[in-house]
Design an enzyme around this catalytic site. Structure first.
Site, short mmCIF file in Angstrom:
data_model
loop_
_atom_site.label_atom_id
_atom_site.label_comp_id
_atom_site.label_asym_id
_atom_site.label_seq_id
_atom_site.Cartn_x
_atom_site.Cartn_y
_atom_site.Cartn_z
CG ASP A 282 2.96 -6.51 -3.01
OD1 ASP A 282 4.18 -6.34 -2.85
OD2 ASP A 282 2.10 -5.96 -2.29
CB SER B 279 2.82 -1.86 3.60
OG SER B 279 4.06 -2.53 3.51
CG HIS C 248 4.07 -3.09 -1.52
ND1 HIS C 248 3.39 -4.02 -0.78
CD2 HIS C 248 4.57 -2.20 -0.61
CE1 HIS C 248 3.46 -3.73 0.50
NE2 HIS C 248 4.18 -2.62 0.63
#
Length: 424
Positions: free
Chosen positions: A366, A189, A397
């Site tokens: 996600d 991320s 995620h």
């Protein structure tokens, strides 16, 4: 101005003021950590109470702690797993650096335990594993001259400074310590987005990386489906200036009331533990649901280390990324942009500078790094070896760091390419 307008403006002011006050008391509240003895007495899982070296050592993966100082004076803690429980061969090189996501720290790679934590899996495959931290989290809350509790300047950063200063300092430290020529890098991320910033803003540093593995890399968030993430970050964006006036610069510090409450809420009894699981399910529902992927025990442990803290400016920058179709620097507004950048619009980061061989893994489910933003990103990266959607259609995620299925869903692809770019 008529009475109705006056009343409306007054109510609007009071509404904003109440939001500011609420954020002040629930988010910025001074760090008031509960003692470890009290937590143990209340039945917190031991793993949630241990620091990185204690936790890895408990499971047979001794690690040591290193201190890295950036060019602009931030003091970051870096961890290295020195011995793996199930590696019986010499270590593979170059070293592998793991970088966490927003509001996380290096525990993201170990909180799901030895059977699925990526740091453990890589160590068992005999890689030389390092886990980094960026400025502002609980392992990066120090500076050579600035006091994070007193000096607003400490919190004057966002992903720009992480990419320009934190990652280069960490990479240089590892190369110097191990005498390696290059490293392999895995970024989750924000850890992926800051790597792209580094390549754009620090020419030559991409050349120090042999392979980059991007796990749901965060660049623009124009297509983000998560109502929770979009609303929270855009609220911080709108309230950045008034909150700064109140002296509020740090968001969700580890050890502050918000984090301590979540951790306590998840430990007290069978009832609240079930509610805590429901709380995570609610978060997942707002982000995207994947029942059973993250175990109950992992939930209890991760809330001992999450949220880990960052700056208000960084959160506001994520709010801006919801409105822009570009991966760009902080938008100060047209007038200030002219002063800072010499132009009315913030410059874009140069994704064509990410010349390192790259593998990208992302999830269909996600809600934060949407597949449409991945589809926008990949063609702009010049050396993509593979962009792979995880087979599990519900992969979201949070799963990238905490799923019990990492061994099957992520590790084979990660290991496949690391083997190509590593040697015994």
């Amino acid at each position: 101005m008529n009475m109705a307008s006056i009343l409306l403006n007054t109510l609007s002011f009071l509404s904003v003021s109440s939001v500011v006050e609420a954020l002040w008391h629930t988010v910025r509240t001074p760090r008031v950590p509960i003692s470890q003895n009290t937590k143990a007495f209340l039945g917190y899982p031991e793993d949630s109470l241990l620091n990185f070296t204690e936790l890895t050592t408990k499971y047979g993966y001794p690690s040591d702690e290193h201190t890295v100082v950036t060019e602009d004076g931030y003091i970051l803690t870096l961890f290295r797993i020195t011995k793996a429980r199930n590696c019986f061969n010499s270590k593979r090189y170059p070293p592998v650096l793991l970088m966490h996501g927003l509001q996380l720290n290096s525990h993201a790679w170990i909180d799901s335990g030895p059977s699925s934590g990526l740091a453990y899996l890589l160590s068992d495959a005999c890689y030389d594993v390092w886990a980094g931290n960026v400025r502002g989290n609980d392992y990066g809350r120090r500076h050579v001259s600035l006091n994070p509790n007193k000096d607003p300047k400490f919190w004057d950063f966002y992903i720009e400074e992480m990419g320009k200063y934190d990652l280069p300092a960490i990479i240089d430290y590892i190369l110097d310590y191990t005498k390696s020529m290059k490293i392999n890098y895995i970024g989750y991320s924000q850890g992926g987005g800051t790597f792209f910033v580094m390549c754009s803003e620090r020419p030559g540093y991409c050349d120090k990386v042999q392979l980059m593995t991007a796990l749901a890399p965060a660049t623009r968030h124009y297509s983000t489906r998560s109502l929770a993430f979009r609303s929270a970050t855009q609220l911080f964006e709108k309230l950045e200036k008034p909150l700064s006036v109140y002296g509020y610069y740090e968001v969700f510090a580890n050890g502050a009331v918000t984090q301590e409450f979540l951790a306590l809420f998840c430990q007290l009894s069978f009832l609240t533990t079930k509610l805590c699981g429901g709380f995570l399910n609610l978060i997942e529902l707002l982000y995207s649901l994947h029942p059973g992927s993250i175990t109950k025990y992992t939930i209890e442990v991760l809330f001992g280390h999450f949220p880990a803290g960052t700056s208000l400016r960084n959160m506001a920058r994520y709010g801006q990324s919801m409105r822009s179709k570009r991966f760009q620097k902080f938008d100060y507004g047209r007038e200030q942009n002219l002063v800072v950048y010499g132009r009315e619009e913030p410059p874009e980061y140069n994704l064509s500078a990410v010349t390192v061989p790259l593998v990208c893994l992302y999830g269909r489910n996600d809600g934060i790094v949407d597949t449409r933003d991945i589809a926008w990103l990949i063609p702009q990266l010049p050396n993509v070896l593979e962009a792979k959607m995880v087979d599990d259609p519900l992969w979201n995620h949070f799963d990238m760091a905490y799923s019990q299925y990492t061994r099957n869903e992520l590790f084979p692809t990660i290991n496949k390419y690391l083997l190509q770019f590593s040697a015994p």
